[in-house]
Design a protein around this motif. Structure first.
Motif, PDB file in Angstrom:
ATOM      1  N   UNK A 173       0.837  -1.206   0.000  1.00  0.00           N
ATOM      2  CA  UNK A 173       0.000   0.000   0.000  1.00  0.00           C
ATOM      3  C   UNK A 173       0.872   1.257   0.000  1.00  0.00           C
ATOM      4  N   UNK A 174       1.834   1.302   0.922  1.00  0.00           N
ATOM      5  CA  UNK A 174       2.676   2.491   1.052  1.00  0.00           C
ATOM      6  C   UNK A 174       3.467   2.780  -0.210  1.00  0.00           C
ATOM      7  N   UNK A 175       4.103   1.761  -0.751  1.00  0.00           N
ATOM      8  CA  UNK A 175       4.928   1.979  -1.929  1.00  0.00           C
ATOM      9  C   UNK A 175       4.095   2.270  -3.167  1.00  0.00           C
ATOM     10  N   UNK A 176       2.924   1.641  -3.262  1.00  0.00           N
ATOM     11  CA  UNK A 176       2.049   1.922  -4.407  1.00  0.00           C
ATOM     12  C   UNK A 176       1.592   3.375  -4.399  1.00  0.00           C
ATOM     13  N   UNK A 177       1.146   3.826  -3.221  1.00  0.00           N
ATOM     14  CA  UNK A 177       0.709   5.228  -3.100  1.00  0.00           C
ATOM     15  C   UNK A 177       1.879   6.171  -3.384  1.00  0.00           C
ATOM     16  N   UNK A 178       3.044   5.846  -2.852  1.00  0.00           N
ATOM     17  CA  UNK A 178       4.222   6.684  -3.069  1.00  0.00           C
ATOM     18  C   UNK A 178       4.582   6.753  -4.544  1.00  0.00           C
ATOM     19  N   UNK A 179       4.533   5.610  -5.223  1.00  0.00           N
ATOM     20  CA  UNK A 179       4.859   5.577  -6.650  1.00  0.00           C
ATOM     21  C   UNK A 179       3.880   6.444  -7.442  1.00  0.00           C
ATOM     22  N   UNK A 180       2.588   6.289  -7.150  1.00  0.00           N
ATOM     23  CA  UNK A 180       1.579   7.076  -7.881  1.00  0.00           C
ATOM     24  C   UNK A 180       1.774   8.567  -7.635  1.00  0.00           C
ATOM     25  N   UNK A 181       1.935   8.927  -6.360  1.00  0.00           N
ATOM     26  CA  UNK A 181       2.111  10.344  -6.026  1.00  0.00           C
ATOM     27  C   UNK A 181       3.390  10.897  -6.649  1.00  0.00           C
ATOM     28  N   UNK A 182       4.463  10.116  -6.604  1.00  0.00           N
ATOM     29  CA  UNK A 182       5.732  10.566  -7.179  1.00  0.00           C
ATOM     30  C   UNK A 182       5.615  10.723  -8.690  1.00  0.00           C
ATOM     31  N   UNK A 277      20.850 -11.784  -7.716  1.00  0.00           N
ATOM     32  CA  UNK A 277      21.821 -10.735  -7.387  1.00  0.00           C
ATOM     33  C   UNK A 277      22.230  -9.934  -8.617  1.00  0.00           C
ATOM     34  N   UNK A 278      22.336 -10.612  -9.763  1.00  0.00           N
ATOM     35  CA  UNK A 278      22.658  -9.893 -11.002  1.00  0.00           C
ATOM     36  C   UNK A 278      21.538  -8.908 -11.328  1.00  0.00           C
ATOM     37  N   UNK A 279      20.294  -9.368 -11.140  1.00  0.00           N
ATOM     38  CA  UNK A 279      19.140  -8.511 -11.407  1.00  0.00           C
ATOM     39  C   UNK A 279      19.177  -7.264 -10.520  1.00  0.00           C
ATOM     40  N   UNK A 280      19.390  -7.476  -9.222  1.00  0.00           N
ATOM     41  CA  UNK A 280      19.401  -6.341  -8.309  1.00  0.00           C
ATOM     42  C   UNK A 280      20.604  -5.423  -8.565  1.00  0.00           C
ATOM     43  N   UNK A 281      21.724  -6.005  -9.001  1.00  0.00           N
ATOM     44  CA  UNK A 281      22.877  -5.170  -9.334  1.00  0.00           C
ATOM     45  C   UNK A 281      22.552  -4.262 -10.528  1.00  0.00           C
ATOM     46  N   UNK A 282      21.881  -4.816 -11.533  1.00  0.00           N
ATOM     47  CA  UNK A 282      21.492  -4.014 -12.696  1.00  0.00           C
ATOM     48  C   UNK A 282      20.500  -2.923 -12.298  1.00  0.00           C
ATOM     49  N   UNK A 283      19.562  -3.274 -11.398  1.00  0.00           N
ATOM     50  CA  UNK A 283      18.597  -2.286 -10.931  1.00  0.00           C
ATOM     51  C   UNK A 283      19.309  -1.153 -10.206  1.00  0.00           C
ATOM     52  N   UNK A 284      20.293  -1.498  -9.374  1.00  0.00           N
ATOM     53  CA  UNK A 284      21.026  -0.460  -8.638  1.00  0.00           C
ATOM     54  C   UNK A 284      21.808   0.448  -9.600  1.00  0.00           C
ATOM     55  N   UNK A 285      22.390  -0.176 -10.642  1.00  0.00           N
ATOM     56  CA  UNK A 285      23.088   0.633 -11.642  1.00  0.00           C
ATOM     57  C   UNK A 285      22.102   1.593 -12.308  1.00  0.00           C
ATOM     58  N   UNK A 286      20.922   1.077 -12.633  1.00  0.00           N
ATOM     59  CA  UNK A 286      19.899   1.901 -13.274  1.00  0.00           C
ATOM     60  C   UNK A 286      19.491   3.058 -12.359  1.00  0.00           C
ATOM     61  N   UNK A 322      13.072  17.245  -9.033  1.00  0.00           N
ATOM     62  CA  UNK A 322      12.767  16.084  -9.887  1.00  0.00           C
ATOM     63  C   UNK A 322      13.626  14.881  -9.517  1.00  0.00           C
ATOM     64  N   UNK A 323      14.931  15.079  -9.377  1.00  0.00           N
ATOM     65  CA  UNK A 323      15.804  13.950  -9.044  1.00  0.00           C
ATOM     66  C   UNK A 323      15.499  13.391  -7.659  1.00  0.00           C
ATOM     67  N   UNK A 324      15.084  14.281  -6.748  1.00  0.00           N
ATOM     68  CA  UNK A 324      14.708  13.801  -5.408  1.00  0.00           C
ATOM     69  C   UNK A 324      13.429  12.965  -5.484  1.00  0.00           C
ATOM     70  N   UNK A 329      10.275   7.611  -6.515  1.00  0.00           N
ATOM     71  CA  UNK A 329       9.565   6.716  -7.424  1.00  0.00           C
ATOM     72  C   UNK A 329      10.301   5.399  -7.586  1.00  0.00           C
ATOM     73  N   UNK A 330      11.603   5.498  -7.851  1.00  0.00           N
ATOM     74  CA  UNK A 330      12.367   4.294  -8.196  1.00  0.00           C
ATOM     75  C   UNK A 330      12.579   3.380  -6.989  1.00  0.00           C
ATOM     76  N   UNK A 331      12.870   3.959  -5.835  1.00  0.00           N
ATOM     77  CA  UNK A 331      13.112   3.101  -4.671  1.00  0.00           C
ATOM     78  C   UNK A 331      11.841   2.382  -4.214  1.00  0.00           C
ATOM     79  N   UNK A 332      10.657   3.048  -4.180  1.00  0.00           N
ATOM     80  CA  UNK A 332       9.430   2.286  -3.909  1.00  0.00           C
ATOM     81  C   UNK A 332       9.152   1.220  -4.967  1.00  0.00           C
ATOM     82  N   UNK A 333       9.450   1.547  -6.243  1.00  0.00           N
ATOM     83  CA  UNK A 333       9.291   0.511  -7.275  1.00  0.00           C
ATOM     84  C   UNK A 333      10.200  -0.677  -6.992  1.00  0.00           C
ATOM     85  N   UNK A 334      11.428  -0.377  -6.600  1.00  0.00           N
ATOM     86  CA  UNK A 334      12.365  -1.428  -6.215  1.00  0.00           C
ATOM     87  C   UNK A 334      11.814  -2.237  -5.045  1.00  0.00           C
TER      88      UNK A 334
END
Length: 622
Positions: A173-182, A277-286, A322-324, A329-334
């Protein structure tokens, strides 16, 4: 009492529970897993509503600091090009920002409390539900399944889903709302930059699903290995298991058995830790690269707009905000991706839990089950009417363990069943209290088919003393009160006197408060058996079933226990399943079994005079 008659009671691995599934074709497959998990939260709608409100407030507050940051830059720090900061506006904005942080922290504490409370209660409910369901399963289920595997389902599997149960609701719930609001805030700030920030998201979602499937398979194998380790631990480190290993010098072999399974477990844990771990490493790079790309694209848009004499609509405050917000957006998506991975990983554990909950007990009360007959002349009467019984795992070509057996035992009568091993005598003792259901014919208490009676009411009237009595690692009084929790000390003493064990208990330093040890290991065999008899007498049953009650004792203890049993039989229907014929010579009737049938019946002297199977058994023993 489930193991006699053809040796059907031996334990098997039980890893895939194939035998139970064959018995239980009606049990539904584990489907609608998400819906079933959601059902676990139904009793906690109120606290869940509070969590949702708190999460919504927290998510809304989480978007405010970046927006305030834009105003800090554009209205506070740099209100006019080349001018100084506007300190009153800057102080006001900073004060609002600090207040938002403070309120968010307080809401986080309250939210954590409600989330932990609801999640742990749901997990506790699930554990109790599983335990209660296992208690309702028939005896045959436990003779087919290792105890350690059952314990693993209660402990490891339920414990393995604790994170999902305690954190999933608030996270989703929290991350979904945060993503939408962001996302809305980012679009309002700059729809062009928003496209750059989210363009690769679909690729990450597809990759996440693939990683989740792999992790779920590994999690299932990991829990199976944990179950096997629990089974090995339960078998090898019990008092009996340790004694067996020592007497056969098998400690090294047992250690190797555990070490081999532990090696498998370690390997699976490493695979589980490394999967994705490879997936999460790529996500962190992104996540790290996107802000830099936003800076680059922002510069390009400003230069392009300036060259055309236009306003790009992008200020320093816009870029910082915007970057903040983009990180919001990205961290709740993560986090949502991790929740999805946790759900996929835990699906294997939930499937194992629901697999047990979906098992249908083979012995259940009928709707409106009646009370046993208590009329004079019927209470304590036992009848077998053309009974046929085969154990559930018997093959189609196997002979029935009990093959068309009929007899009547009148109230107060003392009868015995004797015969060679595998003749079916222990099975008869199991059918009387309905530990198993007959395959054909009927077993009756009084005039009632036991299948028409309530199981609890039937068991209240039948007491069982087995060859190997089970005592808990507790005091003698606690073990006795298992039969009657509200029994007084005087009632305990009276039952102990009837069982010829009161004086022995009194001689102990702590008397009835003496701790007996695991399975009563601190007591002698005769003492354990007499305490078990006292426990049955405290229950005061109409029918007493004695299943090889003295066969494991030495001659002295056998005589002591036999005297206790002679006293216990007074005024009760008594059914003795005996290997030693000397213990049943005084029976009113003796039934001789062979291959699941009654070969002979009569008194001791009548059967000796007959010169048949009983006489042959008696001659062998004497």
């Amino acid at each position: 009492m489930g193991g006699g008659g053809g040796g059907r009671g031996g334990r098997v691995s039980g890893g895939d529970f194939a035998a139970q599934r064959k018995l239980n074709e009606a049990a539904p497959k584990v489907e609608r897993l998400g819906g079933r998990i959601a059902e676990l939260f139904q009793p906690y709608k109120g606290p869940l509503a509070a969590i949702i409100v708190l999460v919504l407030f927290s998510a809304a507050l989480g978007i405010m600091p970046p927006l305030i940051t834009q105003r800090v830059f554009d209205d506070g720090l740099f209100p006019v090009a080349g001018g100084g900061p506007n300190m009153p506006v800057l102080a006001w904005l900073v004060g609002i920002m600090i207040l938002v942080f403070l309120v968010s922290a307080l809401l986080g504490i309250v939210q954590t409390y409600f989330t932990a409370r609801v999640g742990n209660r749901v997990m506790g409910d699930l554990r109790v539900k599983l335990f209660s369901h296992l208690q309702s399963m028939e005896l045959g289920f436990f003779t087919r399944t290792k105890t350690g595997i059952i314990q693993s389902r209660l402990q490891n599997d339920v414990g393995g889903v604790s994170n999902v149960l305690t954190n999933t609701v608030s996270n989703v719930i929290g991350n979904t709302v945060t993503v939408i609001a962001a996302a809305v805030a980012m679009i309002l700030l700059s729809w062009k930059l928003t496209i750059i920030a989210v363009i690769l998201m679909p690729v990450l979602v597809i990759a996440q699903r693939r990683v989740g499937q792999v992790r779920a398979r590994i999690a299932g194998k990991t829990q199976e290995s944990l179950s096997e380790m629990s089974a090995i631990t339960q078998e090898a480190l019990s008092v009996s298991g340790v004694l067996l290993a020592k007497t056969y010098s098998r400690q090294t072999a047992e250690t190797e058995r555990y070490a081999n399974e532990n090696t498998t477990q370690v390997s699976l844990q490493v695979k589980q830790a490394m999967s994705g771990q490879v997936f999460f490493a790529l996500v962190n790079v992104f996540l790290s690269a996107v802000p830099a790309i936003v800076y680059l694209v922002s510069g390009w848009l400003i230069v392009r707009a300036t060259g055309q004499g236009l306003d790009a609509g992008i200020t320093a405050g816009t870029i910082v905000a915007f970057t903040t917000i983009q990180s919001r957006l990205l961290f709740p998506l993560m986090a949502l991706m991790r929740v999805a991975l946790d759900l996929q990983t835990s699906s294997a554990l939930f499937a194992r839990i629901f697999e047990y909950i979906d098992l249908k007990p083979q012995i259940v009360d009928k709707p409106g089950a009646s009370q046993p007959t208590e009329e004079p002349g019927l209470a304590g009467r036992i009848e077998f009417d053309d009974v046929v019984f085969a154990y559930p795992d018997a093959g189609p070509d196997d002979r029935p363990t009990i093959d068309h057996v009929s007899f009547v035992i009148e109230p107060g009568e003392f009868v015995a069943f004797v015969g060679a091993s595998g003749s079916g005598k222990t099975t008869i003792g199991s059918l009387i209290p309905r530990l198993y259901d007959v395959s054909g014919g009927a077993v009756r208490y009084g005039e009632d088919d036991v299948r028409d009676l309530g199981q609890e009411a039937l068991m209240d009237r039948i007491g069982v003393v087995t060859q190997e009595p089970y005592l808990f690692h507790a005091s003698i009084s606690d073990n006795l009160r298992y039969a009657k929790p509200d029994a007084t000390d005087e009632e305990l003493a009276a039952a102990a006197k009837l069982a010829n064990i009161h004086e022995t208990i009194d001689s102990f330093a702590e008397g009835y408060d003496t701790i007996v040890g695991e399975r009563g290991y601190r007591l002698s065999g005769g003492e354990k058996q007499r305490i078990a008899i006292a426990r049955v007498l405290l229950k005061n049953p109409r029918v007493l079933v004695l299943d090889e009650a003295t066969s494991a004792l030495d001659t002295v203890n056998e005589r002591i226990v036999q005297r206790a049993l002679d006293d216990a039989r007074e005024g009760r229907t008594t059914i003795a399943i005996a290997h030693r014929l000397s213990t049943v010579e005084g029976a009113d009737r003796i039934f001789v079994l062979g291959a699941g049938r009654i070969l002979e019946q009569g008194t001791h002297s009548e059967l000796l005079a007959l010169g048949g199977s009983y006489a042959e058994l008696y001659a062998q023993q004497t």
